[in-house]
Design an enzyme around this catalytic site. Structure first.
Site, mmCIF file in Angstrom:
data_model
loop_
_atom_site.group_PDB
_atom_site.id
_atom_site.type_symbol
_atom_site.label_atom_id
_atom_site.label_comp_id
_atom_site.label_asym_id
_atom_site.label_seq_id
_atom_site.Cartn_x
_atom_site.Cartn_y
_atom_site.Cartn_z
ATOM 1 N N ASN A 120 0.852 -1.178 0.000
ATOM 2 C CA ASN A 120 0.000 0.000 0.000
ATOM 3 C C ASN A 120 0.898 1.241 0.000
ATOM 4 O O ASN A 120 1.677 1.451 0.929
ATOM 5 C CB ASN A 120 -0.909 -0.017 1.234
ATOM 6 C CG ASN A 120 -1.919 1.112 1.231
ATOM 7 O OD1 ASN A 120 -1.613 2.242 0.870
ATOM 8 N ND2 ASN A 120 -3.137 0.813 1.654
ATOM 9 N N ARG A 178 4.686 18.400 1.020
ATOM 10 C CA ARG A 178 5.607 19.414 0.503
ATOM 11 C C ARG A 178 5.148 20.006 -0.830
ATOM 12 O O ARG A 178 5.583 21.087 -1.225
ATOM 13 C CB ARG A 178 7.004 18.783 0.345
ATOM 14 C CG ARG A 178 8.108 19.745 -0.033
ATOM 15 C CD ARG A 178 8.409 20.745 1.083
ATOM 16 N NE ARG A 178 9.477 21.647 0.707
ATOM 17 C CZ ARG A 178 10.763 21.473 1.023
ATOM 18 N NH1 ARG A 178 11.130 20.415 1.728
ATOM 19 N NH2 ARG A 178 11.667 22.344 0.660
ATOM 20 N N HIS A 226 -5.530 3.584 -1.739
ATOM 21 C CA HIS A 226 -6.814 3.850 -1.081
ATOM 22 C C HIS A 226 -7.114 5.335 -1.223
ATOM 23 O O HIS A 226 -6.818 6.130 -0.324
ATOM 24 C CB HIS A 226 -6.732 3.445 0.389
ATOM 25 C CG HIS A 226 -8.053 3.470 1.097
ATOM 26 N ND1 HIS A 226 -8.373 2.578 2.100
ATOM 27 C CD2 HIS A 226 -9.139 4.279 0.976
ATOM 28 C CE1 HIS A 226 -9.591 2.840 2.557
ATOM 29 N NE2 HIS A 226 -10.071 3.870 1.885
ATOM 30 N N HIS A 235 -3.865 11.634 0.718
ATOM 31 C CA HIS A 235 -2.668 10.894 0.302
ATOM 32 C C HIS A 235 -2.798 10.545 -1.177
ATOM 33 O O HIS A 235 -2.551 11.409 -2.012
ATOM 34 C CB HIS A 235 -2.395 9.687 1.207
ATOM 35 C CG HIS A 235 -3.609 8.995 1.737
ATOM 36 N ND1 HIS A 235 -4.552 8.418 0.928
ATOM 37 C CD2 HIS A 235 -4.014 8.776 3.014
ATOM 38 C CE1 HIS A 235 -5.499 7.869 1.667
ATOM 39 N NE2 HIS A 235 -5.211 8.076 2.939
ATOM 40 N N GLU A 240 -8.689 0.293 -2.900
ATOM 41 C CA GLU A 240 -9.544 0.219 -1.723
ATOM 42 C C GLU A 240 -10.386 1.479 -1.620
ATOM 43 O O GLU A 240 -9.964 2.549 -2.059
ATOM 44 C CB GLU A 240 -8.704 0.107 -0.447
ATOM 45 C CG GLU A 240 -7.823 -1.107 -0.375
ATOM 46 C CD GLU A 240 -7.009 -1.138 0.908
ATOM 47 O OE1 GLU A 240 -6.496 -2.223 1.236
ATOM 48 O OE2 GLU A 240 -6.880 -0.087 1.580
ATOM 49 N N THR A 287 -7.798 6.415 9.703
ATOM 50 C CA THR A 287 -7.494 5.196 8.956
ATOM 51 C C THR A 287 -8.678 4.259 9.096
ATOM 52 O O THR A 287 -9.577 4.499 9.914
ATOM 53 C CB THR A 287 -6.201 4.537 9.480
ATOM 54 O OG1 THR A 287 -5.865 3.425 8.647
ATOM 55 C CG2 THR A 287 -6.369 4.067 10.918
ATOM 56 N N HIS A 332 -3.983 -4.540 7.836
ATOM 57 C CA HIS A 332 -4.056 -3.473 8.827
ATOM 58 C C HIS A 332 -3.143 -3.799 10.005
ATOM 59 O O HIS A 332 -3.400 -4.706 10.777
ATOM 60 C CB HIS A 332 -5.467 -3.208 9.333
ATOM 61 C CG HIS A 332 -5.618 -1.801 9.874
ATOM 62 N ND1 HIS A 332 -6.016 -0.747 9.096
ATOM 63 C CD2 HIS A 332 -5.370 -1.283 11.096
ATOM 64 C CE1 HIS A 332 -6.039 0.359 9.817
ATOM 65 N NE2 HIS A 332 -5.635 0.071 11.036
ATOM 66 N N GLY A 387 0.921 -1.304 4.360
ATOM 67 C CA GLY A 387 1.389 0.025 3.992
ATOM 68 C C GLY A 387 2.187 0.713 5.077
ATOM 69 O O GLY A 387 3.400 0.861 4.968
#
Length: 255
Positions: free
Chosen positions: A7, A18, A43, A50, A70, A118, A208, A231
């Protein structure tokens, strides 16, 4: 062998902090595969904090293994100035249309609520049975394998099977959090859930908070897991070890 899907959300988090394109999310996906990863997971969340929807389109052409997207098909992406304009999931910028347009190997349905940090729960497949049946059917008609993110609850797994899904993904946070205290007790509900999934004819994924500390034992106890999606821990390890060595170590846990 259980496949490792990396992930790459956290790589996008660093880039977004940034601005610009450093690190390059697309190149990172290419390199993960080059170093042995057997899949790439993204995801895209409604706030695009992200991985962005544009990233999904950008990454798809370079994937040579499996691409897993996802997300919550009920969620709406917020676009426009200050992210105030909601977009319907079936709209041109919605999650369902994104997946149907990209046509990844797999879509993993995750019941994320707006604003969650999350993923923190699996689907209630009893309460959402009719909805999940419709969504699973829609994706499978496009030739996309479907997985439902779910707690280690036999009833929820049995009802997931009724939706027509191909797989379930076990939400492993409780295993990871209890592992250091009593790993046998921590894994027991997952072994039972995995057994029920197999009896229902479902493929099995897991993810997870799986890490280099707890992954090997999880795999030892449930060796028929088809895929793990990792991830946060993996990207964190890569800060110390480098991504090539990190992937090598995770793959070693699955052998």
């Amino acid at each position: 062998m259980t496949k490792l899907s990396v992930n790459i959300n956290k790589v996008a988090t660093i880039r977004n902090a940034r601005g610009g394109n450093t690190p390059d999310v697309r190149q990172f996906a290419i390199d993960c595969e080059r170093f042995g990863a057997q899949g790439i997971t993204v995801h895209p969340r409604p706030d695009e904090r992200h991985v962005r929807y544009a990233d999904v389109y950008d990454i798809k052409p370079v994937i040579t293994t499996e691409f897993n997207i996802e997300g919550n098909p009920k969620g709406v992406r917020k676009v426009g100035e200050n992210h105030q304009t909601p977009v319907h999931p079936h709209g041109p910028d919605g999650f369902i249309d994104l997946v149907k347009s990209v046509r990844p190997t797999q879509v993993t349905l995750v019941p994320d609520a707006d604003g969650v940090l999350t993923s923190n729960a699996g689907w209630d497949t009893v309460r959402n049975q009719d909805y999940l049946c419709d969504v699973v059917k829609e994706f499978k008609q496009c030739g996309i394998r479907v997985s439902i993110f779910i707690d280690a609850n036999p009833q929820m797994i049995e009802y997931a099977a009724k939706t027509g899904t191909d797989r379930v993904e076990l939400y492993t946070e409780s295993y990871a959090s209890r592992y250091a205290v009593d790993r046998e007790a921590a894994v027991a509900p997952f072994v039972e859930a995995a057994r029920v999934a197999r009896e229902c004819g479902l493929g099995l994924n897991a993810g997870h908070d799986l890490s280099l500390d707890n992954l090997a034992y999880f795999h030892q106890m449930i060796p028929w897991v088809d895929e793990v999606s990792i991830g946060h821990a993996l990207i964190s390890d890569a800060l110390y070890l480098g991504i090539e060595e990190t992937i090598r170590r995770y793959l070693a846990c699955l052998r």
